[in-house]
Design a protein around this motif. Structure first.
Motif, PDB file in Angstrom:
ATOM      1  N   THR A  80      19.502  23.775 -26.322  1.00 60.07           N
ATOM      2  CA  THR A  80      20.799  22.819 -26.139  1.00 60.07           C
ATOM      3  C   THR A  80      20.416  21.961 -25.056  1.00 60.07           C
ATOM      4  OG1 THR A  80      21.879  24.323 -24.373  1.00 60.07           O
ATOM      5  CG2 THR A  80      22.427  24.298 -26.883  1.00 60.07           C
ATOM      6  N   GLU A 111      17.741  27.150 -14.083  1.00 56.23           N
ATOM      7  CA  GLU A 111      17.990  27.774 -15.338  1.00 56.23           C
ATOM      8  C   GLU A 111      18.358  26.871 -16.349  1.00 56.23           C
ATOM      9  OE1 GLU A 111      21.139  30.004 -14.225  1.00 56.23           O
ATOM     10  OE2 GLU A 111      19.951  31.420 -12.803  1.00 56.23           O
ATOM     11  N   ARG A 112      17.742  26.812 -17.680  1.00 58.75           N
ATOM     12  CA  ARG A 112      18.046  25.715 -18.530  1.00 58.75           C
ATOM     13  C   ARG A 112      17.834  26.396 -19.882  1.00 58.75           C
ATOM     14  NH1 ARG A 112      14.874  21.868 -21.628  1.00 58.75           N
ATOM     15  NH2 ARG A 112      12.774  23.019 -21.055  1.00 58.75           N
ATOM     16  N   ASP A 113      18.704  25.984 -20.813  1.00 56.26           N
ATOM     17  CA  ASP A 113      18.841  26.494 -22.230  1.00 56.26           C
ATOM     18  C   ASP A 113      17.964  25.625 -23.181  1.00 56.26           C
ATOM     19  OD1 ASP A 113      19.427  26.954 -25.047  1.00 56.26           O
ATOM     20  OD2 ASP A 113      21.092  28.004 -24.370  1.00 56.26           O
ATOM     21  N   GLY A 124      16.225  29.045 -26.185  1.00 59.27           N
ATOM     22  CA  GLY A 124      17.421  29.645 -25.549  1.00 59.27           C
ATOM     23  C   GLY A 124      17.479  29.659 -23.893  1.00 59.27           C
ATOM     24  N   PRO A 125      18.097  30.376 -23.160  1.00 52.11           N
ATOM     25  CA  PRO A 125      18.107  30.506 -21.812  1.00 52.11           C
ATOM     26  C   PRO A 125      16.565  30.750 -21.208  1.00 52.11           C
ATOM     27  CG  PRO A 125      19.980  31.567 -22.615  1.00 52.11           C
ATOM     28  CD  PRO A 125      18.987  31.393 -23.854  1.00 52.11           C
TER      29      PRO A 125
END
Length: 93
Positions: free
Chosen positions: A73, A68-70, A49-50
């Motif tokens: 996805t 910031e990366r999920d 997730g995030p």
């Protein structure tokens, strides 16, 4: 294809960057607790997730940034200079 927007150079392909680590607080310098340092260096949360991560633009300006990366996805969010993010969160690199 993963695209990262460098705060200095603009949007670039992820292959220009190198992953550094997850953003986390370092143990206090000079502490003698080896387990704390071992865990900091070798153990990772690997969240789904995030998340916030350190990346370096190695084929561009060579600056460090916080991205910031999920991880579920692979969607990329905001990227800020690491020195700005560290001063606000207390997390140092």
């Amino acid at each position: 294809m993963l695209r990262i927007t460098c705060p200095w150079c603009g949007e670039r392909d992820y292959s220009e960057f190198r992953y550094g680590s997850e953003v986390k607080t370092r143990p206090a310098p000079g502490t003698g607790d080896l387990k704390t340092w071992h865990d900091h260096v070798f153990l990772f949360d690997n969240p789904k997730g995030p998340t916030r991560e350190y990346w370096q633009h190695v084929l561009g300006c060579r600056q460090w940034l916080v991205l910031e990366r999920d991880t579920a996805t692979n969607a990329v969010g905001k990227a800020v200079p690491a020195r700005d993010a560290a001063s606000k969160s207390g997390a140092g690199r």
